[in-house]
Design an enzyme around this catalytic site. Structure first.
Site, PDB file in Angstrom:
ATOM      1  N   LYS A 124       4.121   8.754   8.759  1.00 41.17           N
ATOM      2  CA  LYS A 124       3.650   8.333  10.090  1.00 41.17           C
ATOM      3  C   LYS A 124       4.528   8.738  11.292  1.00 41.17           C
ATOM      4  O   LYS A 124       4.300   9.787  11.861  1.00 41.17           O
ATOM      5  CB  LYS A 124       3.352   6.841  10.039  1.00 41.17           C
ATOM      6  CG  LYS A 124       2.207   6.563   9.018  1.00 41.17           C
ATOM      7  CD  LYS A 124       1.659   5.165   9.101  1.00 41.17           C
ATOM      8  CE  LYS A 124       0.378   5.013   8.292  1.00 41.17           C
ATOM      9  NZ  LYS A 124       0.518   4.543   6.920  1.00 41.17           N
TER      10      LYS A 124
ATOM     11  N   ASP B 273       9.307   2.796   0.182  1.00 42.33           N
ATOM     12  CA  ASP B 273       8.233   3.488   0.889  1.00 42.33           C
ATOM     13  C   ASP B 273       8.357   3.120   2.365  1.00 42.33           C
ATOM     14  O   ASP B 273       7.883   2.078   2.803  1.00 42.33           O
ATOM     15  CB  ASP B 273       6.870   3.083   0.321  1.00 42.33           C
ATOM     16  CG  ASP B 273       5.717   3.799   1.037  1.00 42.33           C
ATOM     17  OD1 ASP B 273       5.990   4.586   1.974  1.00 42.33           O
ATOM     18  OD2 ASP B 273       4.554   3.558   0.660  1.00 42.33           O
TER      19      ASP B 273
ATOM     20  N   TYR C  19       0.853  -1.184   0.000  1.00 41.04           N
ATOM     21  CA  TYR C  19       0.000   0.000   0.000  1.00 41.04           C
ATOM     22  C   TYR C  19       0.891   1.237   0.000  1.00 41.04           C
ATOM     23  O   TYR C  19       1.836   1.312   0.787  1.00 41.04           O
ATOM     24  CB  TYR C  19      -0.892   0.011   1.245  1.00 41.04           C
ATOM     25  CG  TYR C  19      -1.793   1.221   1.352  1.00 41.04           C
ATOM     26  CD1 TYR C  19      -2.889   1.377   0.506  1.00 41.04           C
ATOM     27  CD2 TYR C  19      -1.548   2.217   2.296  1.00 41.04           C
ATOM     28  CE1 TYR C  19      -3.709   2.489   0.601  1.00 41.04           C
ATOM     29  CE2 TYR C  19      -2.371   3.332   2.405  1.00 41.04           C
ATOM     30  CZ  TYR C  19      -3.447   3.462   1.550  1.00 41.04           C
ATOM     31  OH  TYR C  19      -4.261   4.562   1.650  1.00 41.04           O
TER      32      TYR C  19
HETATM   33  C1  LIG Z   1      -0.013   4.912   5.559  1.00 38.23           C
HETATM   34  C2  LIG Z   1       0.823   4.612   4.377  1.00 38.23           C
HETATM   35  C3  LIG Z   1       0.877   5.461   3.270  1.00 38.23           C
HETATM   36  C4  LIG Z   1      -0.055   6.641   3.124  1.00 38.23           C
HETATM   37  O1  LIG Z   1       0.169   7.591   4.113  1.00 38.23           O
HETATM   38  P1  LIG Z   1      -1.025   8.638   4.452  1.00 38.23           P
HETATM   39  O2  LIG Z   1      -0.358   9.588   5.399  1.00 38.23           O
HETATM   40  O3  LIG Z   1      -2.111   7.832   5.068  1.00 38.23           O
HETATM   41  O4  LIG Z   1      -1.411   9.270   3.183  1.00 38.23           O
HETATM   42  C5  LIG Z   1       1.776   5.197   2.261  1.00 38.23           C
HETATM   43  N1  LIG Z   1       2.588   4.127   2.338  1.00 38.23           N
HETATM   44  C6  LIG Z   1       2.564   3.269   3.376  1.00 38.23           C
HETATM   45  C7  LIG Z   1       3.524   2.129   3.408  1.00 38.23           C
HETATM   46  C8  LIG Z   1       1.668   3.483   4.422  1.00 38.23           C
HETATM   47  O5  LIG Z   1       1.587   2.602   5.426  1.00 38.23           O
END
Ligand SMILES: *Cc1c(COP(=O)(O)O)cnc(C)c1O
Length: 423
Positions: free
Chosen positions: A259, A231, A139
């Site tokens: 995060k 990511d 994701y």
């Molecule tokens: C949460 C998440 C995102 C998106 O971040 P948001 O701040 O919710 O837009 C992208 N990549 C990963 C791996 C994530 O866990």
């Protein structure tokens, strides 16, 4: 009827689909949060929960961390938004480059979504190639470039992608299987701008990389002239100060953080090789912009949070690792002693239990787990004062502020809940 039930009824009439982000919903209705402190959250009816969701990993230091709260309060007195450069933005970029040497230049954005969207556009703009390769179940935020076989809420609600997503974007996205280097090799060609990967999958439950997998990913991307995007929205400042790239010793071309970076305030970043990052406007041709980017309140929180992670250092990460290992193994013991077929996956301070008899190593093996049983587990834990993300396809997180009593309570609750499941 409790207050959360009444608040939910009211929300259903005002808030689209009842919640502002899909994973917050669970049946019959979610409890409404009233306040949080340290490793705990209180609902609208005054019940306390040990918080193993930690805002999906953002609350590494715990709620209301003193250093973060005082930095934010100081900044509030000096204004909340200027849309002009500040010294704090440079300081934060310097701190990030110190912890992530691969991030030679840094751009601040507001969310993980923005960070990965900009990283992918940047990779396309820099290489002049149209395609990206992502891994099935990873994701990367709710935007068209990445909403192809995504994990998290997309998998939870059984959506292959999203209605309304551009097919043209999806057609430029190739899929590979996580933990399977040969499938990546098969997806590559000279039109691929970048390979993007969660170095530890945290949006299909927790799925760590097999030994050598991330090195193979880097080698294969490079052999085709594609950029490698890590990511690290979840793993950054979570698996260690240097994230997954520090822990696994792989250097990506572009990294995204989110995060845990902001200590609970909205902020994210992308950064990477100098030549790549300088393709961003205004010096380069790839456009990326935001009114709230580098806003001084979030920047103050992030500086405080990153400094706090440095001060607490390797000892904090080692302790979280130990505590999470202990919790994960007691969860596993509790299930085993009741004859419940299960697998527990863990990486550092994050873990997830799957009701499956096979190892969970990729999206398909995660999808094979008994998700209804997981939903029952989450409900039984809530009844026992422990909140975990209500979906199989999220991770549970320990934070620095969890006390021995919190961990003991969580351990007990998992034990009782497994007993409840076995009945
Ligand atoms: C949460 C998440 C995102 C998106 O971040 P948001 O701040 O919710 O837009 C992208 N990549 C990963 C791996 C994530 O866990």
């Amino acid at each position: 009827m409790d207050r959360s039930a009444r608040l939910y009824e009211r929300a259903r009439r005002a808030v689209a689909s009842g919640v502002n982000s899909p994973v917050r919903h669970y049946d019959p209705y979610p409890f409404f949060a009233e306040r949080a402190s340290g490793g705990a959250v209180w609902d609208a009816d005054g019940r306390r929960y040990v918080d193993l969701c930690g805002a999906y990993g953002a609350m590494l230091l715990g709620h209301r961390n003193a250093a973060v709260v005082s930095a934010v309060s100081r900044q509030l007195r000096r204004g909340t938004l200027y849309c002009m450069p500040t010294a704090g933005e440079t300081e934060l970029a310097e701190l990030i480059s110190r912890d992530y040497p691969s991030m030679r230049r840094v751009r601040l954005v507001n969310t993980g979504l923005e960070a990965t969207m900009a990283a992918i556009r940047l990779a396309r703009g820099h290489t002049g190639r149209p395609k990206i390769v992502k891994f099935d179940g990873c994701y990367h935020g709710a935007h068209d470039y990445a909403l192809v076989r995504a994990g998290s809420g997309v998998a939870h609600y059984g959506l292959a992608d999203s209605a309304g997503s551009l097919r043209a974007a999806a057609r430029q996205t190739r899929l590979a299987r996580y933990n399977d280097a040969a499938s990546l090799e098969a997806a590559m060609d000279d039109g691929v701008a970048a390979v993007i990967v969660e170095p530890v999958m945290a949006n299909m439950g927790v799925i760590p990389p097999r030994r050598g997998f991330l090195r193979s990913v880097a080698r294969i991307a490079r052999s085709h002239g594609a950029l490698l995007i890590f990511d690290e929205t979840v793993t950054g400042y979570r698996l260690g100060r240097g994230g997954a790239q520090g822990a696994y010793g792989v250097r990506p071309d572009i990294t995204t953080l989110g995060k845990a970076l902001g200590g609970g305030l909205p902020i994210a970043a992308l950064g990477g090789r100098r030549d790549v990052m300088e393709s961003l406007a205004p010096m380069g041709p790839v456009y990326e912009a935001s009114t709230f980017a580098g806003n001084p309140v979030s920047v103050a929180a992030a500086i405080a949070s990153v400094r706090e992670a440095a001060r607490l250092g390797a000892r904090m990460y080692a302790r979280l690792d130990r505590e999470c290992a202990a919790l994960a193994s007691s969860v596993s013991d509790a299930a085993a002693s009741r004859g419940i077929v299960h697998t527990v996956n863990r990486a550092g301070s994050m873990f997830q239990v799957f009701f499956s008899d096979a190892p969970v190593t990729d999206r398909d093996s995660a999808m094979a787990a008994d998700r209804a049983r997981f939903a029952r587990l989450a409900a039984l834990l809530r009844e026992r004062g422990v909140f975990v993300p209500p979906s199989q396809f999220e991770a549970s997180f320990l934070c620095h502020a969890h006390t021995r009593a919190d961990l003991a309570r969580a351990t007990r609750a998992y034990g009782d809940a497994m007993g409840g499941l076995a009945r």
